[in-house]
Design an enzyme around this catalytic site. Sequence first.
Site, PDB file in Angstrom:
ATOM      1  N   LYS A 194       3.368 -75.352 -30.510  1.00 12.88           N
ATOM      2  CA  LYS A 194       4.224 -76.276 -31.247  1.00 12.88           C
ATOM      3  C   LYS A 194       4.815 -75.543 -32.441  1.00 12.88           C
ATOM      4  O   LYS A 194       4.308 -75.593 -33.554  1.00 12.88           O
ATOM      5  CB  LYS A 194       3.446 -77.512 -31.695  1.00 12.88           C
ATOM      6  CG  LYS A 194       4.368 -78.687 -32.018  1.00 12.88           C
ATOM      7  CD  LYS A 194       5.130 -79.103 -30.790  1.00 12.88           C
ATOM      8  CE  LYS A 194       6.204 -80.123 -31.048  1.00 12.88           C
ATOM      9  NZ  LYS A 194       7.056 -80.374 -29.892  1.00 12.88           N
ATOM     10  N   SER A 394       9.587 -82.990 -25.911  1.00 18.61           N
ATOM     11  CA  SER A 394       8.862 -83.671 -26.978  1.00 18.61           C
ATOM     12  C   SER A 394       9.092 -85.177 -26.883  1.00 18.61           C
ATOM     13  O   SER A 394       8.722 -85.787 -25.893  1.00 18.61           O
ATOM     14  CB  SER A 394       9.266 -83.107 -28.343  1.00 18.61           C
ATOM     15  OG  SER A 394       8.819 -81.780 -28.480  1.00 18.61           O
TER      16      SER A 394
END
Length: 627
Positions: A194, A394
């Site tokens: 991430k 996402s």
Amino acid sequence: MAFLKGAWRIVVAIKDGLVLLFLLLFFGALYTALSYSPKPAKSVNTGALLLELNGTVVEQPAEISPTALLSGGAPEAREYRLSDIVTALEAAKGDAKVKAVVLNLDGFLGGGQVALGRIGAALDAVRAAKKPVLAYATLYSDDSYQLAAHASEVWTDPLGGVAIMGRGGSNLYYKGLIDKLGVNTHVYRVGTYKSFVEPFIRTEQSPEARQANQALAEALWQQWQDDVAKARPRARIAAYAGDPAAAARAANGDIAKAALSAGLVDKLGDATAFADHVADIAGDSAAGDATGFAAIDLRSYVKARAPANNGQIGVLTVAGDIVDGEAGPGTAAGDTISDLLLSALDKGNLKALVVRVDSPGGSVMASEKIRSAIMQAKEDGLPVVVSMANVAASGGYWVSTPGDVIFAEPGTITGSIGVFGILPSFEGTLAKMGITTDGVRTTPLSGQPDLAGGTTPEFDQIMQLGVEDIYRRFVGLVAQSRKKTPEQIDRIAQGRVWDGGTARQLGLVDRFGGLEDAIAEAARRAKIDPAKARAFRIEKQPDKWAEWLQEFAERESDDATAPRDMLARQAWLQRGWALQAVSDVRGLVSGAGVRADCLECRGYGAPRPRQAADDQGMMAMLATLWR
């Protein structure tokens, strides 16, 4: 007394200045409105369908802001709806009045790889109908050449050429500046890959991010080459792009001749010579028409042939950054999209739902609100099919989880299943100026988060635990949707981004296909003949005033031109780093608290961030506190 008089004079001066400013804006807007005369729409007659794409191709164009437009803030570039271009090309292939299709790509600023592939397929269909497709640009970039490769003739200016850059590039990293300013960046995240927060905590990408980004760039680059090679087999793309300096040396620095020698273009000629060539095929232009040939206007052609928006297959578009609150088209605002869908469901006319996603993600709160509305469609008994466009990562994947089946393309960017929150505090910055903080507390969370004095360990622990909980929820949603265990999903999650081909192998998507395939699948699941299936776009319908503003803005953007020589053009295209820096800083200070967002996606065709919607938001507390 003298002080009061002086203060009063200041107040009066401010008032007079504000009145004057208002009057200037009012009369400026009035003059703009009265002096505007729209370009007369070219009649849909016999000639060449002109795709003069001075801007970008998007799933859903943004709405024009009246305030920004009338105060001189017209959009820099026009946005073209992908479905409008496809509609025009599909109509043109069987229209006897259309003698050719012309691509003028001088002002083209790109689109996602999936969108360009869909236009390319439509151009191939026109050519299969025995109609010429002619492309022209002074200088072709990767995106414009991906379209041009599908033309039957590719022209470039003798002073232009083809500049193939390939996939990849750099991001800005702010750690050095943040340290100098004394800002303390608090990061709460889950996911080895991430990397959205890395610009604020590192001076370069992590080894994990580099590995994932390199794999993604190489996959997309290979798909781009495959698409171009299939469309134009005679183009020696690999050699030309692999050693551009050698190609330039062989042509003594003449980039246009280098492209001609490599088979990338067919003819060298300026815009006038190209127009004359088109006129020989499609006919001469009418008096006063600067195109130089009989041109059929794209906007008029689409308007005359756009299908009625009255079908039984609802198409809900989730395009752009996912934000809390409300916003116009082109931004995926949670309240707006959920309200539109719930309103459409209440009418009871829909038999199935297709969710078209083109988003790198954003607010978790807004993503969940959209997902909940889609789940309502499932509870109402509607089949739900997801169609991924350029990007569905996402938060874009979060809203895709209700899908009974997920369609994507090999060039789709998806995954990035991870969560983060980021919060700056400025105790170090204030200390540099001799400013300190002090106070009293009744609990460990009193006054938290204290942006001036710093956060407490208890606050940081709670925030990290909250982010971890949301990540578990995200993984659980994906596991339930994909019929896998949370442990299986966790191994391919961790915030990593995947190309569509790999995502299909991993089970994150089910099939390859575009929006039309998704609509046909939704129709079959609703027991409707796919040949008779018609779509109903679930989106805000523009009023007459909005249409007028749109036309005005398009005229303004059409009049603007980008540099056309290679050096100036590439520098001009790269100017976005400054705007990105402003956007990054704004997001650091005032972005939604907990985010499912994708940094890598923004370099590969993700919709550009647009004006933020009203923010709202343990999840709601986080989003509220962190603004």
